[in-house]
Every structure is written in structure tokens, then in C-alpha cells.
Design an enzyme around this catalytic site. Structure first.
Site, PDB file in Angstrom:
ATOM      1  N   HIS A  17       0.845  -1.208   0.000  1.00 41.69           N
ATOM      2  CA  HIS A  17       0.000   0.000   0.000  1.00 41.69           C
ATOM      3  C   HIS A  17       0.879   1.257   0.000  1.00 41.69           C
ATOM      4  CE1 HIS A  17      -3.091  -2.723   2.198  1.00 41.69           C
ATOM      5  NE2 HIS A  17      -3.496  -2.578   0.953  1.00 41.69           N
ATOM      6  N   LYS A  41     -16.702  -7.018   6.475  1.00 43.36           N
ATOM      7  CA  LYS A  41     -15.525  -7.895   6.302  1.00 43.36           C
ATOM      8  C   LYS A  41     -14.940  -8.326   7.652  1.00 43.36           C
ATOM      9  CE  LYS A  41     -14.259  -6.282   1.733  1.00 43.36           C
ATOM     10  NZ  LYS A  41     -13.299  -5.591   0.871  1.00 43.36           N
ATOM     11  N   ARG A  90      -2.384  -6.122  -8.544  1.00 41.75           N
ATOM     12  CA  ARG A  90      -1.213  -6.976  -8.352  1.00 41.75           C
ATOM     13  C   ARG A  90      -1.120  -8.063  -9.407  1.00 41.75           C
ATOM     14  NH1 ARG A  90      -3.229  -8.142  -2.478  1.00 41.75           N
ATOM     15  NH2 ARG A  90      -5.014  -8.226  -3.852  1.00 41.75           N
ATOM     16  N   SER A 128      -3.131  -7.937   2.644  1.00 48.49           N
ATOM     17  CA  SER A 128      -3.372  -7.813   4.089  1.00 48.49           C
ATOM     18  C   SER A 128      -3.822  -9.153   4.657  1.00 48.49           C
ATOM     19  CB  SER A 128      -4.443  -6.754   4.348  1.00 48.49           C
ATOM     20  OG  SER A 128      -3.996  -5.496   3.921  1.00 48.49           O
TER      21      SER A 128
HETATM   22  O1  PNS Z   1      -9.227  -3.054   0.433  1.00 48.59           O
HETATM   23  P1  PNS Z   1     -10.540  -3.512  -0.115  1.00 48.59           P
HETATM   24  O2  PNS Z   1     -11.352  -4.211   0.955  1.00 48.59           O
HETATM   25  O3  PNS Z   1     -10.386  -4.352  -1.361  1.00 48.59           O
HETATM   26  O4  PNS Z   1     -11.336  -2.178  -0.542  1.00 48.59           O
HETATM   27  C1  PNS Z   1     -12.629  -2.248  -1.113  1.00 48.59           C
HETATM   28  C2  PNS Z   1     -13.316  -0.873  -1.042  1.00 48.59           C
HETATM   29  C3  PNS Z   1     -13.362  -0.373   0.366  1.00 48.59           C
HETATM   30  C4  PNS Z   1     -12.557   0.106  -1.919  1.00 48.59           C
HETATM   31  C5  PNS Z   1     -14.771  -1.058  -1.616  1.00 48.59           C
HETATM   32  O5  PNS Z   1     -15.393  -2.098  -0.931  1.00 48.59           O
HETATM   33  C6  PNS Z   1     -15.590   0.225  -1.496  1.00 48.59           C
HETATM   34  O6  PNS Z   1     -15.438   1.126  -2.282  1.00 48.59           O
HETATM   35  N1  PNS Z   1     -16.450   0.285  -0.461  1.00 48.59           N
HETATM   36  C7  PNS Z   1     -17.308   1.432  -0.217  1.00 48.59           C
HETATM   37  C8  PNS Z   1     -18.772   1.111  -0.541  1.00 48.59           C
HETATM   38  C9  PNS Z   1     -19.049   1.258  -2.012  1.00 48.59           C
HETATM   39  O7  PNS Z   1     -18.927   2.322  -2.588  1.00 48.59           O
HETATM   40  N2  PNS Z   1     -19.415   0.129  -2.641  1.00 48.59           N
HETATM   41  C10 PNS Z   1     -19.709   0.076  -4.049  1.00 48.59           C
HETATM   42  C11 PNS Z   1     -18.431  -0.272  -4.816  1.00 48.59           C
HETATM   43  S1  PNS Z   1     -18.782  -0.542  -6.533  1.00 48.59           S
END
Ligand code: PNS
Length: 162
Positions: A17, A41, A90, A128
């Protein structure tokens, strides 16, 4: 002022990150690491703890900030008047989910771009989830996370065992 949002669960923040953040600072005037609450999660660290770990990791980087957000990412991007969302890519296995999320976000709000950045090849295997698993099983995570994250992981996993 070009602002990019780098959203994620960051449970916890890794060297991969940090590598993406460092690359992004060369392209944007302001980079906001946005820690999603991601309660569904069941994260190991609370969002406030994850935010603290990010703050410590980006200390001394002048155009980088950290924040938490809840709700839709597109709304947070709008509130911050950002031009872009950054995501690390990645491997091919990341692509399907990332592609779906980027296009859905574009359907919800066409006013920003999603930009994918590849971390340094040393970190392409890093996640992570894997870091937590290694730490849980007593492995050495020091090559993969900043020192303060390693300390926090050890402390958090010790409370899990009690
Ligand atoms: O590190 P992660 O868990 O892969 O991140 C995912 C994240 C937090 C970027 C995604 O789940 C997100 O944007 N969550 C906010 C809610 C939202 O907008 N959901 C619709 C996404 S299309």
C-alpha cells in the site's frame, strides 16, 4: 489541485500500500488514503485503529492525508472534489473484481477516473489477508509491513488469543 483518493480496508496497511501511495504522490498534488469501515468484512482492527496505522505510515509525506469513510465511495470522492480513485493491481486475479467496481463506480458517478497502479514487483504477492495469516501462525511479517504495523499486529493477535 489534482486530488486522488486511495480507498481500501487497509486491515492492516502494508508496504505494498505504501508503495502505491509513494508512486501516486508523483502524479497528484494531494493523495488521500481513505480507510473504509468495511464492517461486513469483520476486520481485525477497528477503522480508527487502521487510520492510526496509516497516519503513522505516511508521516512526513507532505501531500498525503488519511481519513475514514463510510457509505458509498463515489459520494466520498465527490465530497473531497477528487479527480481520481487509485487502486493497486497486483495480478490478473485482482482484475475481475476491480474492473467491476471501477465500472460500477463510473455508472454511479462519471466525474472521476479509476486509475490502477502496479506496486513494485516485490509486493505483487502481498495482501493484508496473507499478512494476517502469517502473523497468526507466528511467521515473520517484517518484510511486508512497516515496523509499527508489525507491533500492532502482534498486540492485536495476542488479545485475540486471550
Ligand atoms: O481493500 P478492499 O477491501 O479491497 O477495498 C474495497 C473498497 C473499500 C474500496 C470497496 O469495498 C468500497 O469502495 N467500499 C465502499 C462502498 C461502495 O462504494 N461500494 C460500491 C463499490 S462498486
Amino acid at each position: 489541485m489534482r486530488t486522488a483518493i486511495y480507498p481500501g480496508s487497509f486491515d492492516p496497511f502494508t508496504n505494498g500500500h505504501l508503495d502505491v501511495v509513494q508512486r501516486a504522490t508523483r502524479l497528484f498534488d494531494r493523495v488521500i488514503v481513505a480507510v473504509a469501515k468495511s464492517e461486513s468484512k469483520h476486520p481485525l482492527f477497528t477503522s480508527e485503529e487502521r487510520l492510526t496505522l496509516v497516519h503513522e505510515a505516511i508521516r512526513g509525506m507532505p501531500n498525503v492525508e488519511a481519513d475514514t469513510f463510510d457509505g458509498l465511495l463515489v459520494e466520498y470522492v465527490q465530497r473531497q472534489s477528487a479527480q481520481a480513485v487509485l487502486r493497486g493491481l497486483r495480478a490478473i486475479s485482482d482484475f475481475e473484481f476491480e474492473f467491476q467496481m471501477a465500472l460500477m463506480n463510473r455508472k454511479l458517478n462519471e466525474n472521476f477516473e479509476t486509475i490502477f497502479m502496479m506496486p513494485k514487483d516485490t509486493y505483487t504477492f502481498l495482501s493484508s489477508r496473507i499478512v494476517k495469516e502469517i502473523a497468526r501462525l507466528g511467521g515473520d511479517v517484517s518484510p511486508f509491513v512497516p515496523p509499527h504495523v508489525r507491533t500492532a499486529l502482534a498486540a492485536q493477535l495476542a488479545t485475540e488469543k486471550t
